[in-house]
Design a protein around this motif. Structure first.
Motif, PDB file in Angstrom:
ATOM      1  N   ASN A   1      12.950 -11.750 -34.283  1.00  0.00           N
ATOM      2  CA  ASN A   1      13.022 -12.794 -33.522  1.00  0.00           C
ATOM      3  C   ASN A   1      13.140 -13.320 -32.367  1.00  0.00           C
ATOM      4  O   ASN A   1      12.093 -14.463 -31.940  1.00  0.00           O
ATOM      5  CB  ASN A   1      15.185 -13.403 -33.352  1.00  0.00           C
ATOM      6  CG  ASN A   1      15.376 -14.655 -33.154  1.00  0.00           C
ATOM      7  OD1 ASN A   1      15.263 -15.302 -33.437  1.00  0.00           O
ATOM      8  ND2 ASN A   1      16.204 -14.809 -31.857  1.00  0.00           N
ATOM      9  N   GLU A   2      12.756 -12.481 -31.364  1.00  0.00           N
ATOM     10  CA  GLU A   2      11.330 -12.293 -29.973  1.00  0.00           C
ATOM     11  C   GLU A   2      10.136 -12.484 -30.423  1.00  0.00           C
ATOM     12  O   GLU A   2       9.130 -13.582 -29.795  1.00  0.00           O
ATOM     13  CB  GLU A   2      12.418 -11.670 -29.632  1.00  0.00           C
ATOM     14  CG  GLU A   2      11.562 -11.182 -28.190  1.00  0.00           C
ATOM     15  CD  GLU A   2      11.760  -9.959 -27.451  1.00  0.00           C
ATOM     16  OE1 GLU A   2      11.197  -9.825 -26.094  1.00  0.00           O
ATOM     17  OE2 GLU A   2      12.051  -9.603 -27.906  1.00  0.00           O
ATOM     18  N   LYS A   3       9.848 -11.702 -31.442  1.00  0.00           N
ATOM     19  CA  LYS A   3       8.040 -12.042 -31.534  1.00  0.00           C
ATOM     20  C   LYS A   3       7.991 -13.543 -32.438  1.00  0.00           C
ATOM     21  O   LYS A   3       6.932 -13.795 -31.721  1.00  0.00           O
ATOM     22  CB  LYS A   3       7.850 -10.779 -32.456  1.00  0.00           C
ATOM     23  CG  LYS A   3       6.264 -10.500 -32.734  1.00  0.00           C
ATOM     24  CD  LYS A   3       5.772  -9.892 -32.078  1.00  0.00           C
ATOM     25  CE  LYS A   3       3.993  -9.265 -32.003  1.00  0.00           C
ATOM     26  NZ  LYS A   3       3.532  -9.213 -30.741  1.00  0.00           N
ATOM     27  N   TYR A   4       8.444 -13.600 -32.720  1.00  0.00           N
ATOM     28  CA  TYR A   4       8.014 -14.446 -34.227  1.00  0.00           C
ATOM     29  C   TYR A   4       8.807 -15.749 -33.864  1.00  0.00           C
ATOM     30  O   TYR A   4       9.427 -16.067 -33.647  1.00  0.00           O
ATOM     31  CB  TYR A   4       7.874 -14.404 -35.124  1.00  0.00           C
ATOM     32  CG  TYR A   4       7.345 -13.684 -35.835  1.00  0.00           C
ATOM     33  CD1 TYR A   4       5.598 -13.479 -36.349  1.00  0.00           C
ATOM     34  CD2 TYR A   4       8.280 -11.619 -35.853  1.00  0.00           C
ATOM     35  CE1 TYR A   4       5.258 -11.924 -36.174  1.00  0.00           C
ATOM     36  CE2 TYR A   4       7.156 -10.808 -36.063  1.00  0.00           C
ATOM     37  CZ  TYR A   4       5.608 -10.702 -36.407  1.00  0.00           C
ATOM     38  OH  TYR A   4       4.838  -9.824 -36.699  1.00  0.00           O
ATOM     39  N   LYS A   5       7.814 -17.328 -34.492  1.00  0.00           N
ATOM     40  CA  LYS A   5       9.331 -18.609 -34.394  1.00  0.00           C
ATOM     41  C   LYS A   5       8.929 -18.934 -35.601  1.00  0.00           C
ATOM     42  O   LYS A   5       8.425 -18.265 -36.296  1.00  0.00           O
ATOM     43  CB  LYS A   5       8.256 -19.440 -33.175  1.00  0.00           C
ATOM     44  CG  LYS A   5       6.192 -19.803 -33.344  1.00  0.00           C
ATOM     45  CD  LYS A   5       5.699 -20.424 -33.018  1.00  0.00           C
ATOM     46  CE  LYS A   5       4.772 -20.872 -33.250  1.00  0.00           C
ATOM     47  NZ  LYS A   5       3.860 -22.132 -32.668  1.00  0.00           N
TER      48      LYS A   5
ATOM     49  N   LYS B   1       0.401  -9.450 -39.600  1.00  0.00           N
ATOM     50  CA  LYS B   1      -0.040  -9.776 -38.963  1.00  0.00           C
ATOM     51  C   LYS B   1      -0.890 -10.822 -39.177  1.00  0.00           C
ATOM     52  O   LYS B   1      -1.792 -11.134 -38.309  1.00  0.00           O
ATOM     53  CB  LYS B   1      -0.953  -8.092 -39.289  1.00  0.00           C
ATOM     54  CG  LYS B   1      -1.729  -8.057 -40.643  1.00  0.00           C
ATOM     55  CD  LYS B   1      -2.150  -6.488 -40.429  1.00  0.00           C
ATOM     56  CE  LYS B   1      -2.531  -6.270 -41.902  1.00  0.00           C
ATOM     57  NZ  LYS B   1      -3.135  -5.262 -41.888  1.00  0.00           N
ATOM     58  N   ASP B   2      -1.368 -11.232 -40.223  1.00  0.00           N
ATOM     59  CA  ASP B   2      -2.297 -12.586 -41.059  1.00  0.00           C
ATOM     60  C   ASP B   2      -2.154 -14.125 -40.449  1.00  0.00           C
ATOM     61  O   ASP B   2      -2.132 -14.595 -41.336  1.00  0.00           O
ATOM     62  CB  ASP B   2      -3.236 -12.039 -42.119  1.00  0.00           C
ATOM     63  CG  ASP B   2      -3.639 -11.356 -42.279  1.00  0.00           C
ATOM     64  OD1 ASP B   2      -4.438 -10.753 -41.085  1.00  0.00           O
ATOM     65  OD2 ASP B   2      -4.279  -9.923 -43.516  1.00  0.00           O
ATOM     66  N   TRP B   3      -0.580 -14.007 -40.157  1.00  0.00           N
ATOM     67  CA  TRP B   3      -0.086 -15.131 -40.736  1.00  0.00           C
ATOM     68  C   TRP B   3       0.365 -15.849 -38.771  1.00  0.00           C
ATOM     69  O   TRP B   3       0.920 -15.455 -38.175  1.00  0.00           O
ATOM     70  CB  TRP B   3       1.288 -14.970 -40.852  1.00  0.00           C
ATOM     71  CG  TRP B   3       1.848 -15.121 -42.845  1.00  0.00           C
ATOM     72  CD1 TRP B   3       1.281 -13.687 -43.464  1.00  0.00           C
ATOM     73  CD2 TRP B   3       2.221 -15.658 -43.331  1.00  0.00           C
ATOM     74  NE1 TRP B   3       1.635 -13.209 -44.613  1.00  0.00           N
ATOM     75  CE2 TRP B   3       2.262 -14.787 -44.689  1.00  0.00           C
ATOM     76  CE3 TRP B   3       3.495 -16.570 -43.256  1.00  0.00           C
ATOM     77  CZ2 TRP B   3       2.680 -14.754 -45.803  1.00  0.00           C
ATOM     78  CZ3 TRP B   3       3.671 -17.140 -44.696  1.00  0.00           C
ATOM     79  CH2 TRP B   3       3.785 -15.928 -45.649  1.00  0.00           C
ATOM     80  N   THR B   4      -1.178 -16.201 -38.087  1.00  0.00           N
ATOM     81  CA  THR B   4      -1.121 -16.282 -37.247  1.00  0.00           C
ATOM     82  C   THR B   4      -0.070 -17.282 -36.581  1.00  0.00           C
ATOM     83  O   THR B   4       0.293 -16.993 -35.154  1.00  0.00           O
ATOM     84  CB  THR B   4      -2.903 -16.137 -36.857  1.00  0.00           C
ATOM     85  OG1 THR B   4      -3.527 -17.558 -37.087  1.00  0.00           O
ATOM     86  CG2 THR B   4      -3.280 -15.259 -36.958  1.00  0.00           C
ATOM     87  N   PHE B   5       0.292 -18.280 -37.159  1.00  0.00           N
ATOM     88  CA  PHE B   5       0.956 -19.081 -37.234  1.00  0.00           C
ATOM     89  C   PHE B   5       2.726 -18.602 -36.573  1.00  0.00           C
ATOM     90  O   PHE B   5       3.509 -19.692 -35.762  1.00  0.00           O
ATOM     91  CB  PHE B   5       0.896 -20.544 -37.848  1.00  0.00           C
ATOM     92  CG  PHE B   5       1.838 -20.018 -39.417  1.00  0.00           C
ATOM     93  CD1 PHE B   5       3.418 -20.821 -39.850  1.00  0.00           C
ATOM     94  CD2 PHE B   5       1.001 -20.060 -40.051  1.00  0.00           C
ATOM     95  CE1 PHE B   5       3.660 -20.793 -40.618  1.00  0.00           C
ATOM     96  CE2 PHE B   5       1.547 -18.606 -41.291  1.00  0.00           C
ATOM     97  CZ  PHE B   5       2.714 -19.049 -41.218  1.00  0.00           C
ATOM     98  N   MET B   6       2.459 -17.844 -37.111  1.00  0.00           N
ATOM     99  CA  MET B   6       4.298 -17.226 -36.635  1.00  0.00           C
ATOM    100  C   MET B   6       4.173 -16.442 -35.536  1.00  0.00           C
ATOM    101  O   MET B   6       5.747 -16.221 -35.053  1.00  0.00           O
ATOM    102  CB  MET B   6       4.404 -16.030 -37.845  1.00  0.00           C
ATOM    103  CG  MET B   6       4.351 -16.738 -39.583  1.00  0.00           C
ATOM    104  SD  MET B   6       5.486 -17.595 -39.573  1.00  0.00           S
ATOM    105  CE  MET B   6       7.319 -16.568 -39.323  1.00  0.00           C
ATOM    106  N   LYS B   7       3.404 -16.126 -34.651  1.00  0.00           N
ATOM    107  CA  LYS B   7       3.500 -15.688 -33.292  1.00  0.00           C
ATOM    108  C   LYS B   7       3.636 -16.814 -32.390  1.00  0.00           C
ATOM    109  O   LYS B   7       2.860 -18.235 -32.052  1.00  0.00           O
ATOM    110  CB  LYS B   7       2.509 -14.867 -33.126  1.00  0.00           C
ATOM    111  CG  LYS B   7       1.729 -13.815 -33.770  1.00  0.00           C
ATOM    112  CD  LYS B   7       0.425 -12.697 -34.193  1.00  0.00           C
ATOM    113  CE  LYS B   7      -0.121 -12.131 -35.049  1.00  0.00           C
ATOM    114  NZ  LYS B   7      -1.369 -11.212 -34.287  1.00  0.00           N
ATOM    115  N   ASN B   8       4.289 -16.757 -31.084  1.00  0.00           N
ATOM    116  CA  ASN B   8       4.561 -17.280 -29.713  1.00  0.00           C
ATOM    117  C   ASN B   8       3.707 -16.943 -29.080  1.00  0.00           C
ATOM    118  O   ASN B   8       2.231 -16.390 -29.321  1.00  0.00           O
ATOM    119  CB  ASN B   8       6.133 -16.487 -29.527  1.00  0.00           C
ATOM    120  CG  ASN B   8       7.473 -16.703 -29.661  1.00  0.00           C
ATOM    121  OD1 ASN B   8       7.867 -17.224 -30.970  1.00  0.00           O
ATOM    122  ND2 ASN B   8       8.390 -15.568 -29.987  1.00  0.00           N
TER     123      ASN B   8
END
Length: 363
Positions: A224-228, A356-363
């Protein structure tokens, strides 16, 4: 030609039987299935490849004998018990059906039963073959360490032609079930989210399969903290006591809890998830029906026989993994709480590596 398949075990075992049901159906064989629970009957209830699904309750002897008499009147050409075998119990049922061909794997079920009841390893060096010779026309030993799908298929190979490439999981949802899942997604505003299905419970058979709540908490909070843009959908089964209270205690506003659903409604919702995380449980196998990327955690059980049958399943085990339970043997060494050695950081790394390739998931 008519066939009977005996499945006296859990949801995951039913799912690993689907490839042979498909093969028999493709050979224009009428298939009946005998299961040991209502949930397994419901799981198969709308499968057009199955003619009849029966429930056998060994605790109700009179009703059970009446059912077996009914099965005998069906005059089956072929009858089998899936992997893992149920020893003398399923052997007697096969014999009483009087099917022309009766096959299952042999095992020392008495020793397995005792090891489970006493929770200690009972090592045996010989296989008592008397009941197999009396009850089965084609007993088979387990000589290979391979997945249950292939072991079950091997029981068919002497009688039906097919290739291992034909062994695929096929499950059919109805239009109403698909509509149910779509309405659920719309109602909870999930259509533009990355949905992670989670199942924090297990059947707890054998013991020590469940991952500790404190580890689940650390994992979910890390994700929850790492990904939006993530939503969690938690599935609570009828035997998952205390899980709802635990999940609510996390105070995650992006966590949706589902409970009191039928098994087919549960499967319909799982089919729409983008990812699934579970310990060794029947719902992990449900995710494999749709090749959903998933992490499944194993500790006590030798997963090589029974992990979810999907190339998108990542099995995660404790460091220094050494299983103490094999489905057809029971305990092979002293049981202990090995799941405590599987740390949340390891599971999180597997999840992070997938994204790791789903860059849009990162905060």
């Amino acid at each position: 030609m008519r066939a009977l398949i005996i499945i006296l075990s859990g949801i995951g075992n039913v799912i690993t039987t689907l490839p042979v049901i498909e093969i028999l159906n493709r050979n224009n064989i009428d298939v009946d299935v005998l299961v040991s629970s209502k949930v397994n009957r419901d799981l198969l209830s709308k499968d057009f490849r199955i003619k009849n699904t029966y429930i056998f309750n060994p605790k109700n002897l009179i009703k059970g004998l009446k059912l077996i008499k009914q099965l005998k009147n069906e005059k089956y050409d072929f009858a089998m018990t899936i992997y893992p075998p149920q020893g003398i119990i399923s052997g007697i049922i096969l014999y009483l059906t009087n099917a022309k061909i009766r096959t299952q794997y042999t095992c020392n079920y008495l020793f397995k039963f005792l090891s489970m009841k006493l929770k200690i390893p009972i090592i045996y060096t010989c296989n008592f073959g008397l009941f197999e010779k009396l009850l089965l026309t084609h007993p088979k030993d387990i000589n290979d360490k391979k997945h249950a799908v292939y072991l079950i298929a091997d029981l068919l190979k002497p009688f039906f032609k097919f290739d291992d490439e034909d062994l695929n999981l096929k499950y059919y949802l109805t239009k109403d079930e698909i509509k149910f899942s779509e309405n659920f997604w719309s109602k909870n505003k999930l259509n533009d989210k990355f949905v992670v299905g989670i199942h924090t419970g297990t059947s707890n058979k054998p013991p020590f399969k469940m991952w500790d709540f404190k580890y689940w908490k650390q994992l979910l909070l890390k994700i929850n903290e790492k990904y939006k843009n993530i939503k969690f959908v938690a599935f609570i089964g009828p035997d998952d006591n205390g899980h709802e209270k635990f999940l609510k205690s996390l105070n995650l506003d992006n966590l949706i809890i589902t409970k009191n659903l039928s098994i087919r409604e549960t499967i319909a919702l799982i089919s729409k998830c983008n990812f699934f995380i579970s310990a060794d449980s029947g719902l992990a196998h449900c995710a494999s029906l749709f090749k959903i990327p998933q992490i499944t955690m194993f500790g006590p059980v030798d997963y090589k026989y029974i992990h979810p049958f999907s190339e998108n399943c990542r099995v995660v085990v404790p460091d220094n993994y050494k299983p103490f339970y094999i489905p057809h043997c029971g305990f092979i060494s002293k049981p202990y709480d090995c799941m405590k050695d599987l740390k949340p950081e390891k599971v999180f790394r597997e999840f992070r590596d997938y994204l790791k390739d789903w860059t849009f998931m990162k905060n």
